[in-house]
Design an enzyme around this catalytic site. Structure first.
Site, PDB file in Angstrom:
ATOM      1  N   ASP A  13      85.692  34.272 -20.458  1.00  0.00           N
ATOM      2  CA  ASP A  13      84.973  35.583 -21.285  1.00  0.00           C
ATOM      3  C   ASP A  13      86.118  36.065 -22.228  1.00  0.00           C
ATOM      4  O   ASP A  13      86.493  37.237 -22.192  1.00  0.00           O
ATOM      5  CB  ASP A  13      84.795  36.603 -20.153  1.00  0.00           C
ATOM      6  N   GLU A  14      86.646  35.048 -22.839  1.00  0.00           N
ATOM      7  CA  GLU A  14      87.976  35.469 -23.732  1.00  0.00           C
ATOM      8  C   GLU A  14      87.498  35.904 -25.314  1.00  0.00           C
ATOM      9  O   GLU A  14      88.261  35.971 -26.163  1.00  0.00           O
ATOM     10  CB  GLU A  14      89.086  34.234 -24.043  1.00  0.00           C
ATOM     11  N   LYS A  16      85.165  33.684 -27.057  1.00  0.00           N
ATOM     12  CA  LYS A  16      85.605  32.297 -27.541  1.00  0.00           C
ATOM     13  C   LYS A  16      84.490  32.354 -28.696  1.00  0.00           C
ATOM     14  O   LYS A  16      84.555  31.620 -29.745  1.00  0.00           O
ATOM     15  CB  LYS A  16      85.463  31.234 -26.681  1.00  0.00           C
ATOM     16  N   GLY A  17      83.253  32.801 -28.091  1.00  0.00           N
ATOM     17  CA  GLY A  17      82.010  32.625 -29.196  1.00  0.00           C
ATOM     18  C   GLY A  17      82.195  33.093 -30.391  1.00  0.00           C
ATOM     19  O   GLY A  17      81.918  32.552 -31.512  1.00  0.00           O
ATOM     20  N   GLY A  40      78.749  32.655 -20.712  1.00  0.00           N
ATOM     21  CA  GLY A  40      77.846  33.440 -21.757  1.00  0.00           C
ATOM     22  C   GLY A  40      78.705  33.830 -23.013  1.00  0.00           C
ATOM     23  O   GLY A  40      80.023  34.196 -22.712  1.00  0.00           O
ATOM     24  N   HIS A  41      78.302  33.674 -23.923  1.00  0.00           N
ATOM     25  CA  HIS A  41      78.964  33.854 -25.268  1.00  0.00           C
ATOM     26  C   HIS A  41      78.124  34.867 -26.114  1.00  0.00           C
ATOM     27  O   HIS A  41      77.085  34.663 -26.414  1.00  0.00           O
ATOM     28  CB  HIS A  41      78.912  32.380 -26.108  1.00  0.00           C
ATOM     29  N   THR A 129      78.297  32.147  -9.982  1.00  0.00           N
ATOM     30  CA  THR A 129      77.221  32.790 -10.861  1.00  0.00           C
ATOM     31  C   THR A 129      76.082  32.545 -10.299  1.00  0.00           C
ATOM     32  O   THR A 129      75.010  33.008 -10.717  1.00  0.00           O
ATOM     33  CB  THR A 129      77.301  32.312 -12.350  1.00  0.00           C
ATOM     34  N   GLN A 226      83.868  28.723 -20.056  1.00  0.00           N
ATOM     35  CA  GLN A 226      84.905  29.410 -19.179  1.00  0.00           C
ATOM     36  C   GLN A 226      85.989  29.274 -19.714  1.00  0.00           C
ATOM     37  O   GLN A 226      86.478  29.381 -20.729  1.00  0.00           O
ATOM     38  CB  GLN A 226      84.726  28.520 -17.739  1.00  0.00           C
ATOM     39  N   THR A 241      85.452  26.952 -11.619  1.00  0.00           N
ATOM     40  CA  THR A 241      84.030  26.363 -11.612  1.00  0.00           C
ATOM     41  C   THR A 241      84.343  24.695 -11.369  1.00  0.00           C
ATOM     42  O   THR A 241      85.345  24.217 -10.906  1.00  0.00           O
ATOM     43  CB  THR A 241      83.629  26.492 -13.040  1.00  0.00           C
ATOM     44  N   PRO A 306      81.175  43.732 -12.863  1.00  0.00           N
ATOM     45  CA  PRO A 306      82.222  44.451 -13.415  1.00  0.00           C
ATOM     46  C   PRO A 306      83.292  43.147 -13.335  1.00  0.00           C
ATOM     47  O   PRO A 306      83.505  42.649 -12.253  1.00  0.00           O
ATOM     48  CB  PRO A 306      82.694  45.624 -12.455  1.00  0.00           C
ATOM     49  N   ARG A 307      83.795  43.156 -14.448  1.00  0.00           N
ATOM     50  CA  ARG A 307      85.058  42.362 -14.355  1.00  0.00           C
ATOM     51  C   ARG A 307      86.360  42.965 -13.867  1.00  0.00           C
ATOM     52  O   ARG A 307      86.651  44.107 -14.142  1.00  0.00           O
ATOM     53  CB  ARG A 307      85.402  41.452 -15.605  1.00  0.00           C
TER      54      ARG A 307
HETATM   55  P1  IMP Z   1      80.283  28.938 -11.117  1.00  0.00           P
HETATM   56  O1  IMP Z   1      80.681  28.206 -12.418  1.00  0.00           O
HETATM   57  O2  IMP Z   1      79.048  29.580 -11.057  1.00  0.00           O
HETATM   58  O3  IMP Z   1      80.352  27.727 -10.019  1.00  0.00           O
HETATM   59  O4  IMP Z   1      81.242  29.936 -10.475  1.00  0.00           O
HETATM   60  C1  IMP Z   1      82.579  29.618 -10.300  1.00  0.00           C
HETATM   61  C2  IMP Z   1      83.670  30.733 -10.668  1.00  0.00           C
HETATM   62  O5  IMP Z   1      83.803  30.748 -12.037  1.00  0.00           O
HETATM   63  C3  IMP Z   1      83.232  32.073 -10.324  1.00  0.00           C
HETATM   64  O6  IMP Z   1      84.532  32.951 -10.149  1.00  0.00           O
HETATM   65  C4  IMP Z   1      82.334  32.591 -11.718  1.00  0.00           C
HETATM   66  O7  IMP Z   1      82.473  34.098 -11.865  1.00  0.00           O
HETATM   67  C5  IMP Z   1      83.386  32.127 -12.587  1.00  0.00           C
HETATM   68  N1  IMP Z   1      82.873  31.578 -14.004  1.00  0.00           N
HETATM   69  C6  IMP Z   1      81.843  30.743 -14.062  1.00  0.00           C
HETATM   70  N2  IMP Z   1      81.517  30.869 -15.509  1.00  0.00           N
HETATM   71  C7  IMP Z   1      82.398  31.856 -16.200  1.00  0.00           C
HETATM   72  C8  IMP Z   1      82.240  32.178 -17.419  1.00  0.00           C
HETATM   73  O8  IMP Z   1      81.637  31.736 -18.590  1.00  0.00           O
HETATM   74  N3  IMP Z   1      83.138  33.245 -17.629  1.00  0.00           N
HETATM   75  C9  IMP Z   1      83.841  33.881 -16.434  1.00  0.00           C
HETATM   76  N4  IMP Z   1      83.720  33.473 -15.193  1.00  0.00           N
HETATM   77  C10 IMP Z   1      82.861  32.526 -14.944  1.00  0.00           C
END
Ligand code: IMP
Length: 428
Positions: A13-14, A16-17, A40-41, A129, A226, A241, A306-307
């Site tokens: 969530d930096e 990047k998109g 999510g971008h 997720t 990610q 992930t 919430p982040r």
């Molecule tokens: P997964 O990728 O669904 O297996 O989740 C593993 C971890 O990566 C969890 O803490 C998710 O919240 C985090 N995560 C996966 N994709 C993203 C992303 O695009 N942004 C931020 N966190 C992510």
């Protein structure tokens, strides 16, 4: 050779998109090479906001080819929902999208496995997720129960393979949950056959396509998903992930060797966030954290969660910048910090009384980290319309210089708002 990679250096969530979208016009092809619809971008383009999850952001640019490469895991239902939503908004996708025949497919049993597993872990849950990403990559590594895009498009092969997989997964799922009624093979087969028909025009050997494109002098931009701290090998394991989300994943996930990348850009937020579980040194579980969350709208694009917010962690980013060999960094959401009187930057960790600037490899050590902060004065003024680095308030420049010094990499881009125009380029 003028290919570029844009990767996240934190926990995802930096923004990047936005950076990819900004640089896209200088490239011919945008490649997404890892993850799935866990990403999510958010891209603001011509005043319109697009939330992309699986499709590369190049899809928003006419005349540009978007490639979903072999390292991506694809949930067909989510994929077509995204594609149809874009088409409904007038984005013509057809001949501009290529999908790797080596990409793996997500099936309903992947989400079921994940929900049972995560629920059973209670407080130790990863906080995924719930998109079935981890179980799909697990099957990929396990090989015997994985199904790739190329399998889906071979009718007889697919039917036989799916039959075996569903029979096995039913035994597994009933073992995990005795009340489970079982997956209906015929229903899943029928559903995926309709997907196969829709996927057909897009599927190809993207590895060969990219090699040829490079030979023809085409410029590629690799769009990370990610962040590096979620990298399965180098991140905060097991709270990560299931793929290589640092720069290390580009070669494996696309088939393109790193020697073709002339610029590796690491994207960082001016503070840190993460969603999901796991230790997070410098977490701001207080009013300041809430202020950053609300100002930065820090709620997940995919799950709405919430982040968790905290100060910029230069120990973590120094590590991930070295890991991927970044050439420069792009600092995003600098405008969010304009609300603060003072800003802290974590410049070192103290673990059991010992100071270190090396990021620990074990989660137990990370839990014992005491952040060592450098406090910098805020600038308390709206910077969202500033176009030149020289016009930034002195304290904002000082903050950027501190990040650059601690991370050991030049800052070349600063983003001060969601629009393309709200970007300061060439920060000298
Ligand atoms: P997964 O990728 O669904 O297996 O989740 C593993 C971890 O990566 C969890 O803490 C998710 O919240 C985090 N995560 C996966 N994709 C993203 C992303 O695009 N942004 C931020 N966190 C992510």
């Amino acid at each position: 050779m003028s290919s570029t990679a844009v990767i996240g250096l934190q926990w995802g969530d930096e923004a990047k998109g936005k950076i990819v979208d900004l640089l896209s016009p200088r490239h011919d092809i945008v490649v997404r090479y890892l993850g799935g619809n866990n990403a999510g971008h958010t891209v603001v383009c011509n005043g319109e906001t697009y939330k992309l999850s699986l499709l590369p952001s190049g899809i928003l640019h006419e005349g540009q080819i978007s490639v979903i490469a072999s390292g991506v895991v694809i949930d067909p239902k989510a994929f077509f929902a995204e594609l149809d939503a874009l088409t409904a908004r007038g984005i013509a996708v057809d001949s501009r999208l290529l999908i790797s025949d080596r990409a793996h497919l997500i099936f309903p049993h992947h989400q079921l496995e994940e929900s049972i597993l995560e629920a059973s872990l209670k407080d130790d849950a990863i906080g995924t997720t719930m998109r079935g990403i981890g179980p799909c990559y697990r099957d990929k590594a396990g090989r015997t129960h994985a199904i790739r895009m190329g399998d889906l498009l071979r009718a007889d092969f697919f039917r036989k393979r799916l039959q075996d997989v569903i029979a096995y997964k039913n035994r597994l799922l009933v073992g995990l949950n005795p009340d489970f009624e079982g997956l209906d093979f015929e229903a899943i087969y029928k559903e995926y056959c309709t997907y196969a028909e829709r996927f057909q025009p897009y599927v190809t050997n993207t590895t060969a396509y990219l090699h040829d494109a490079l030979d023809d002098g085409k410029r590629i931009i690799f769009e990370g998903a990610q962040g590096s701290m979620l990298d399965v090998d180098h991140g905060t394991f097991p709270y990560v992930t299931s793929s290589n989300s640092s720069g290390c994943g580009i070669h494996a996930g696309s088939g393109v060797p790193e020697k073709y990348i002339s610029k590796m850009i690491g994207v960082v937020k001016s503070y840190s966030t993460r969603v999901g579980g796991g230790p997070f040194p410098t977490e701001l579980d207080d009013e300041t954290g809430q202020l950053i969350r609300d100002t930065g709208k820090e709620y997940g694009t995919v799950t709405g969660r919430p982040r968790r917010c905290r100060w910029f962690d230069a120990v973590a980013v120094h590590y991930t910048a070295r890991l991927s060999g970044v050439d420069c960094i792009a600092v995003t959401l600098l405008d969010v910090l304009s609300v603060l009187d003072d800003i802290q930057v974590c410049e070192a960790y103290e673990i059991d009384g010992e100071r270190t600037t090396h990021f620990p490899s074990h989660v137990e050590d990370l839990l014992r980290v005491k952040p060592v902060y450098r406090t910098l004065p805020g600038w308390k003024t709206d910077i969202s319309q500033i176009k030149n680095y020289a016009d930034l308030p002195e304290n904002a420049k000082r903050y950027i210089a501190t990040i650059s010094e601690l991370v050991g990499s030049p800052v070349e881009l600063v983003s001060v708002g969601p629009d393309r125009e709200q970007t300061i380029i060439d920060c000298q």
